[in-house]
Design an enzyme around this catalytic site. Structure first.
Site, PDB file in Angstrom:
ATOM      1  N   HIS A   1      -3.225   4.289   5.354  1.00  0.00           N
ATOM      2  CA  HIS A   1      -4.251   3.266   5.627  1.00  0.00           C
ATOM      3  C   HIS A   1      -5.640   3.827   5.296  1.00  0.00           C
ATOM      4  CE1 HIS A   1      -6.611   0.154   7.546  1.00  0.00           C
ATOM      5  NE2 HIS A   1      -7.202   1.084   8.273  1.00  0.00           N
TER       6      HIS A   1
ATOM      7  N   ARG B   1       0.865  -1.177   0.000  1.00  0.00           N
ATOM      8  CA  ARG B   1       0.000   0.000   0.000  1.00  0.00           C
ATOM      9  C   ARG B   1       0.903   1.230   0.000  1.00  0.00           C
ATOM     10  NH1 ARG B   1      -0.788   2.486   4.721  1.00  0.00           N
ATOM     11  NH2 ARG B   1      -1.037   0.720   6.107  1.00  0.00           N
TER      12      ARG B   1
ATOM     13  N   TYR C   1       5.314   5.165  10.943  1.00  0.00           N
ATOM     14  CA  TYR C   1       5.671   3.746  11.132  1.00  0.00           C
ATOM     15  C   TYR C   1       6.439   3.133   9.967  1.00  0.00           C
ATOM     16  CZ  TYR C   1       1.180   3.153   8.615  1.00  0.00           C
ATOM     17  OH  TYR C   1       0.158   3.227   7.710  1.00  0.00           O
TER      18      TYR C   1
HETATM   19  C1  TPP Z   1     -12.833  -7.151  13.588  1.00  0.00           C
HETATM   20  C2  TPP Z   1     -12.167  -5.817  13.413  1.00  0.00           C
HETATM   21  N1  TPP Z   1     -11.157  -5.481  14.237  1.00  0.00           N
HETATM   22  C3  TPP Z   1     -10.532  -4.281  14.094  1.00  0.00           C
HETATM   23  C4  TPP Z   1     -10.947  -3.403  13.130  1.00  0.00           C
HETATM   24  C5  TPP Z   1     -10.225  -2.061  12.952  1.00  0.00           C
HETATM   25  N2  TPP Z   1      -9.428  -2.111  11.721  1.00  0.00           N
HETATM   26  C6  TPP Z   1      -9.864  -1.539  10.590  1.00  0.00           C
HETATM   27  S1  TPP Z   1      -8.824  -1.786   9.311  1.00  0.00           S
HETATM   28  C7  TPP Z   1      -7.746  -2.663  10.260  1.00  0.00           C
HETATM   29  C8  TPP Z   1      -6.480  -3.233   9.664  1.00  0.00           C
HETATM   30  C9  TPP Z   1      -6.753  -4.321   8.693  1.00  0.00           C
HETATM   31  O1  TPP Z   1      -5.586  -4.672   8.045  1.00  0.00           O
HETATM   32  P1  TPP Z   1      -5.542  -5.678   6.826  1.00  0.00           P
HETATM   33  O2  TPP Z   1      -6.481  -6.816   7.063  1.00  0.00           O
HETATM   34  O3  TPP Z   1      -4.133  -6.010   6.576  1.00  0.00           O
HETATM   35  O4  TPP Z   1      -6.161  -4.847   5.609  1.00  0.00           O
HETATM   36  P2  TPP Z   1      -5.687  -3.454   4.977  1.00  0.00           P
HETATM   37  O5  TPP Z   1      -6.396  -2.377   5.744  1.00  0.00           O
HETATM   38  O6  TPP Z   1      -4.223  -3.366   5.042  1.00  0.00           O
HETATM   39  O7  TPP Z   1      -6.199  -3.492   3.576  1.00  0.00           O
HETATM   40  C10 TPP Z   1      -8.205  -2.753  11.569  1.00  0.00           C
HETATM   41  C11 TPP Z   1      -7.507  -3.443  12.660  1.00  0.00           C
HETATM   42  C12 TPP Z   1     -12.031  -3.782  12.319  1.00  0.00           C
HETATM   43  N3  TPP Z   1     -12.492  -2.982  11.350  1.00  0.00           N
HETATM   44  N4  TPP Z   1     -12.606  -5.003  12.445  1.00  0.00           N
END
Ligand code: TPP
Length: 369
Positions: free
Chosen positions: A273, A269, A282
């Site tokens: 975020h 990415r 980070y």
């Molecule tokens: C069950 C849950 N826990 C925490 C969150 C908060 N949260 C939103 S995005 C994220 C990171 C997700 O990372 P990844 O799966 O690697 O996907 P990316 O955002 O990098 O596409 C988190 C922890 C959430 N939306 N759902």
């Protein structure tokens, strides 16, 4: 691994062995050279140009939405710059009858699969009308619960298999999502019931600020599929040809009754975020630059320019087209009546319970419905 005696057990080597089983597959090298000539024969020049057009569309869309967010015209947004091949080359291998189950980062692919753009914008603004799609569009609304796309997709694919439908479900998920229980539960069901679900893990190296090395002790995410008996492949997620061919083949396998396939797309990415994140806290700029150099767009642009199939003018034309499409979608979005609290309350239940009925009455009076 060589046959081993239990007299001395090399635990460390066993763990390393899993990674050896999942090398990263590619067709184009990071600088756009063909490294798998046999595979390259399966893609026509026409397809390569279409892949490039889609990815340029996605890239310009992403940049434009970021600008509109900063100007306050659109709600929060999860940028997907750098992930164009993981998203769009995978999507290219589907047909419109296949079901797409996207996350919050997959706004552009869901539009490409048929969702009217203004509906996607309404969703990001939290408007209830952003959850309503035309019946013939096979896309579910973006999932914010991390890991849940895969669980829902596995369920939908199990239903499709039972009905004997000849189509697949493709779910996107992130690297962080593979740490969630939903993912493992979905994977187990998909494997047992041979559900035609293709999971695209977009390993973009971070889950918000958590780098992959702190996410899991597993050396690859693909090996998680093996644990559930689900065939898995690790693919260069910045290689559009590799992504396309892997998903195309996975689709044929799934439709033929083989069951689920898991693909780990190793990508990056390049943006933040979401719009409320500051990635410089980070990660280093040099790391971002390194990945931008080996981006899918750079690779395919180089190859197609050498083949005299691509020009700067064509790229500018697509950029103008995207901007016009966004402008029209914003106008369309503006026609949607303002959001009311009662809109949320009335769609929740067929027969609302007493407390919700009370709230509907309260807000109906306030909103003058
Ligand atoms: C069950 C849950 N826990 C925490 C969150 C908060 N949260 C939103 S995005 C994220 C990171 C997700 O990372 P990844 O799966 O690697 O996907 P990316 O955002 O990098 O596409 C988190 C922890 C959430 N939306 N759902």
């Amino acid at each position: 691994m060589d046959a081993m005696s239990l007299s001395t057990i090399p635990w460390g080597d066993i763990a390393a062995h899993y990674a050896d089983d999942f090398p990263i597959h590619s067709v184009l090298s990071p600088n756009g050279e063909i490294v798998d000539k046999q595979a390259m024969k399966q893609v026509s020049d026409k397809l390569l140009v279409e892949l490039m057009e889609d990815m340029v569309w996605a890239h310009v869309f992403d940049q434009r939405i970021i600008t509109l967010n900063k100007q306050g015209s659109l709600g929060n947004y999860a940028p997907a710059g750098g992930q164009e091949a993981s998203q769009f080359a995978a999507l290219k291998a589907l047909t419109k009858s296949d079901l797409l189950v996207p996350t919050y980062r997959d706004l552009a692919p869901l539009i490409k699969h048929g969702v009217p753009m203004h509906r996607a914008f309404l969703w990001w603004r939290g408007h209830i009308a952003g959850n309503i799609y035309p019946d013939d569009v096979k896309v579910w609304v973006p999932q914010v619960i991390v890991g849940a796309t895969y669980l829902h997709a596995a369920g939908a694919a199990m239903a499709m298999a039972r009905k004997g439908e000849k189509r697949v479900v493709m779910a996107y998920l992130g690297d962080g999502a593979t740490s969630q229980g939903d993912f493992y539960e979905g994977l187990n069901f998909a494997g047992v019931f041979k559900a035609p679900v293709i999971g695209i893990i977009q390993n973009n190296q971070y889950a918000i600020s958590v780098p992959i090395a702190h996410q899991t002790a597993a050396q690859t995410l693909a090996q998680k599929g093996a644990a559930a008996g689900v065939p898995a492949l690790r693919v260069d997620g910045n290689d559009p040809v590799a992504m396309y061919l892997a998903v195309k083949s996975a689709r044929e396998y799934a439709i033929g009754g083989g069951g689920p396939i898991l693909i780990e797309a190793v990508t990056y990415r390049t943006g933040s975020h979401t719009m409320s994140d500051e990635p410089s806290r980070y990660r280093q700029d040099s790391e971002v630059e390194e990945w931008v150099d080996k981006s899918a767009l750079n690779r395919l642009r180089k190859l197609l320019t050498e083949k005299k199939l691509w020009t700067v003018e064509r790229e500018e034309e697509i950029a103008e087209q995207v901007k016009a499409e966004i402008k029209d979608a914003l106008t369309e979005m503006g026609k949607e009546p303002a959001q009311k609290v009662t809109d949320f309350l009335t769609v929740m239940y067929e027969e609302p319970p007493a407390n919700i009925k009370e709230q509907i009455a309260l807000y109906s009076a306030k909103e003058g419905n």
